[in-house]
Design an enzyme around this catalytic site. Structure first.
Site, PDB file in Angstrom:
ATOM      1  N   TYR A 157       0.844  -1.206   0.000  1.00  0.00           N
ATOM      2  CA  TYR A 157       0.000   0.000   0.000  1.00  0.00           C
ATOM      3  C   TYR A 157       0.879   1.256   0.000  1.00  0.00           C
ATOM      4  O   TYR A 157       0.655   2.188  -0.776  1.00  0.00           O
ATOM      5  CB  TYR A 157      -0.884  -0.054   1.245  1.00  0.00           C
ATOM      6  N   LYS A 161       1.059   4.079  -2.885  1.00  0.00           N
ATOM      7  CA  LYS A 161       0.683   5.470  -2.613  1.00  0.00           C
ATOM      8  C   LYS A 161       1.840   6.419  -2.924  1.00  0.00           C
ATOM      9  O   LYS A 161       1.612   7.574  -3.323  1.00  0.00           O
ATOM     10  CB  LYS A 161       0.215   5.615  -1.166  1.00  0.00           C
TER      11      LYS A 161
HETATM   12  N1  LIG Z   1      -9.306   6.275   5.505  1.00  0.00           N
HETATM   13  C1  LIG Z   1      -8.151   6.884   5.641  1.00  0.00           C
HETATM   14  O1  LIG Z   1      -7.847   7.462   6.712  1.00  0.00           O
HETATM   15  C2  LIG Z   1      -7.213   6.970   4.495  1.00  0.00           C
HETATM   16  C3  LIG Z   1      -5.927   7.491   4.717  1.00  0.00           C
HETATM   17  C4  LIG Z   1      -5.075   7.663   3.637  1.00  0.00           C
HETATM   18  C5  LIG Z   1      -5.502   7.316   2.379  1.00  0.00           C
HETATM   19  N2  LIG Z   1      -6.751   6.775   2.187  1.00  0.00           N
HETATM   20  C6  LIG Z   1      -7.153   6.456   0.826  1.00  0.00           C
HETATM   21  O2  LIG Z   1      -8.386   7.091   0.543  1.00  0.00           O
HETATM   22  C7  LIG Z   1      -9.146   6.306  -0.385  1.00  0.00           C
HETATM   23  C8  LIG Z   1     -10.508   6.007   0.204  1.00  0.00           C
HETATM   24  O3  LIG Z   1     -10.304   5.345   1.437  1.00  0.00           O
HETATM   25  P1  LIG Z   1     -11.496   4.783   2.353  1.00  0.00           P
HETATM   26  O4  LIG Z   1     -10.936   4.678   3.714  1.00  0.00           O
HETATM   27  O5  LIG Z   1     -12.732   5.549   2.093  1.00  0.00           O
HETATM   28  O6  LIG Z   1     -11.617   3.300   1.730  1.00  0.00           O
HETATM   29  P2  LIG Z   1     -12.769   2.200   1.828  1.00  0.00           P
HETATM   30  O7  LIG Z   1     -12.100   0.884   1.930  1.00  0.00           O
HETATM   31  O8  LIG Z   1     -13.752   2.557   2.906  1.00  0.00           O
HETATM   32  O9  LIG Z   1     -13.501   2.334   0.396  1.00  0.00           O
HETATM   33  C9  LIG Z   1     -12.821   2.015  -0.789  1.00  0.00           C
HETATM   34  C10 LIG Z   1     -13.852   1.622  -1.839  1.00  0.00           C
HETATM   35  O10 LIG Z   1     -13.122   1.302  -3.044  1.00  0.00           O
HETATM   36  C11 LIG Z   1     -13.779   0.222  -3.682  1.00  0.00           C
HETATM   37  N3  LIG Z   1     -12.867  -0.505  -4.579  1.00  0.00           N
HETATM   38  C12 LIG Z   1     -11.890  -1.385  -4.225  1.00  0.00           C
HETATM   39  N4  LIG Z   1     -11.291  -1.877  -5.317  1.00  0.00           N
HETATM   40  C13 LIG Z   1     -11.893  -1.329  -6.396  1.00  0.00           C
HETATM   41  C14 LIG Z   1     -11.712  -1.452  -7.800  1.00  0.00           C
HETATM   42  N5  LIG Z   1     -10.785  -2.293  -8.311  1.00  0.00           N
HETATM   43  N6  LIG Z   1     -12.499  -0.736  -8.630  1.00  0.00           N
HETATM   44  C15 LIG Z   1     -13.459   0.091  -8.117  1.00  0.00           C
HETATM   45  N7  LIG Z   1     -13.675   0.246  -6.784  1.00  0.00           N
HETATM   46  C16 LIG Z   1     -12.905  -0.449  -5.934  1.00  0.00           C
HETATM   47  C17 LIG Z   1     -14.236  -0.656  -2.508  1.00  0.00           C
HETATM   48  O11 LIG Z   1     -15.289  -1.537  -2.892  1.00  0.00           O
HETATM   49  C18 LIG Z   1     -14.665   0.391  -1.474  1.00  0.00           C
HETATM   50  O12 LIG Z   1     -16.066   0.659  -1.561  1.00  0.00           O
HETATM   51  C19 LIG Z   1      -8.295   5.056  -0.650  1.00  0.00           C
HETATM   52  O13 LIG Z   1      -7.502   5.249  -1.795  1.00  0.00           O
HETATM   53  C20 LIG Z   1      -7.412   4.982   0.576  1.00  0.00           C
HETATM   54  O14 LIG Z   1      -6.233   4.282   0.309  1.00  0.00           O
HETATM   55  C21 LIG Z   1      -7.593   6.569   3.219  1.00  0.00           C
END
Ligand SMILES: NC(=O)c1ccc[n+]([C@@H]2O[C@H](COP(=O)([O-])OP(=O)(O)OC[C@H]3O[C@@H](n4cnc5c(N)ncnc54)[C@H](O)[C@@H]3O)[C@@H](O)[C@H]2O)c1
Length: 311
Positions: A157, A161
């Site tokens: 991951y 990123k």
């Molecule tokens: N939550 C955090 O604090 C945090 C921190 C840093 C970065 N991020 C990044 O922010 C973004 C959103 O995070 P989140 O926490 O809302 O994630 P989440 O896991 O709650 O939601 C991610 C969504 O992406 C969908 N998904 C997965 N693979 C897919 C694909 N191949 N095609 C289409 N859709 C797909 C999943 O079904 C899910 O609904 C991600 O890129 C995550 O890495 C999140």
């Protein structure tokens, strides 16, 4: 206090990937609430449909899309064109995570996390770019993560990123010439992903209290707007706080001769703290390296000295 005017997207078309839950869902809902037509992409079709229902129940416009961003990005972009006749905004939000020691993690799982979190961004951006250029106010917002700075037990991951960040910084240099604005975000929010990652109830409470997904959506929605002129930047965004984020170098030092023994003797010198110099692109770093050793070049070296031509 002066009145704050609501941003209006006037029917501009947005794709939000991974918008079935977590942050992506809130991005889609907020963009639609300001008049954007949204393609709600999520590989989980039920969740995509649910987000669309939330939007349309509130009077907004959205269509669901369950194409895999890694393998079907062209179909996803075509859905936007077929449904709404164009494409102005892409929020590359979808990403997945898996935890474990690098040398113990299943090889296929490691690459699945990397491919979804990085290749997905590459493929969607590649398919979208001609339409974003045609838009005249194209916006590409890529979701990276603080993990890029290093996150043990999360190597795939973190590497993905970091790649998203490098892609965005480089693409921004190309996209400026064709009127597409590119930004990278390192968000923090309480979502199903973080719920899985953080077991400590104290951290969970802090995240719930301070880092709702909708706060990140407010920042994304601002960046996506046609009047916003931010370009080629990276921001950390967490709750109601944000910070411009840049690669920086500690004070430069030099040795008397390039031998491993001399570097060994200077190790403490190399790692001592000091004032930081922000490096926004590779050319900034190259320039600092040259001018340090050849100060007379300062006035002669162009700011983009290390940029490569597209020919
Ligand atoms: N939550 C955090 O604090 C945090 C921190 C840093 C970065 N991020 C990044 O922010 C973004 C959103 O995070 P989140 O926490 O809302 O994630 P989440 O896991 O709650 O939601 C991610 C969504 O992406 C969908 N998904 C997965 N693979 C897919 C694909 N191949 N095609 C289409 N859709 C797909 C999943 O079904 C899910 O609904 C991600 O890129 C995550 O890495 C999140």
């Amino acid at each position: 206090m002066s009145e704050v005017r609501e941003l209006d997207f006037g029917g501009r078309v947005a794709i939000v990937t991974g918008a079935g839950q977590g942050m992506g869902r809130e991005h889609a809902v907020m963009l639609a609430s300001r008049g954007a037509k949204v393609v709600v992409n999520d590989i989980n079709s039920n969740r995509a449909e649910e987000t669309v229902k939330t939007i349309t129940d509130a009077g907004g416009t959205a269509v669901p899309d369950s194409h895999d961003i890694v393998t079907k990005s062209a179909d996803l972009v075509q859905n936007a064109i077929d449904s709404f006749g164009g494409l102005d905004i892409v929020v590359n939000n979808a990403g997945i995570n898996a935890y474990g020691r690098f040398w113990e993690m299943d090889r296929d799982l490691w690459w699945k996390v990397f491919d979804t979190s990085f290749r997905g961004v590459v493929e969607v951006s590649r398919s979208a770019m001609p339409h974003l250029i045609e838009s005249g106010s194209g916006r590409l917002i890529n979701i990276s993560s603080n993990a890029l700075m290093g996150l043990p037990n999360d190597t795939s991951y973190a590497a993905a990123k970091a790649a998203v960040w490098g892609l965005g910084n480089s693409l921004a240099g190309e996209a400026r010439d064709v009127g597409v604005q590119v930004t990278t975000l390192l968000p923090v929010a309480w979502t199903p992903m973080t719920e899985e990652a953080f077991g400590d109830p104290l951290i969970q409470q802090v995240m719930r209290d301070h880092f709702p997904s909708s706060s990140v959506s407010a920042f994304v929605t601002w960046l996506a707007h046609q009047d916003t002129t931010v370009h080629g930047e990276t921001f950390e965004i967490a709750g109601i706080s944000a910070a411009r984020t840049a690669f920086s170098a500690m004070p430069r030092m030099q040795v008397t001769e390039p031998s491993p023994e001399v570097w060994a003797a200077n190790a403490a010198n190399l790692t001592k703290p000091g004032e930081l110099t922000p490096l926004l692109k590779a050319s900034d770093s190259f320039r600092a390296q040259v001018v340090y050793l050849a100060p007379e070049m300062d006035s002669q070296l162009p700011a983009d000295a290390a940029d490569v031509s597209s020919n």
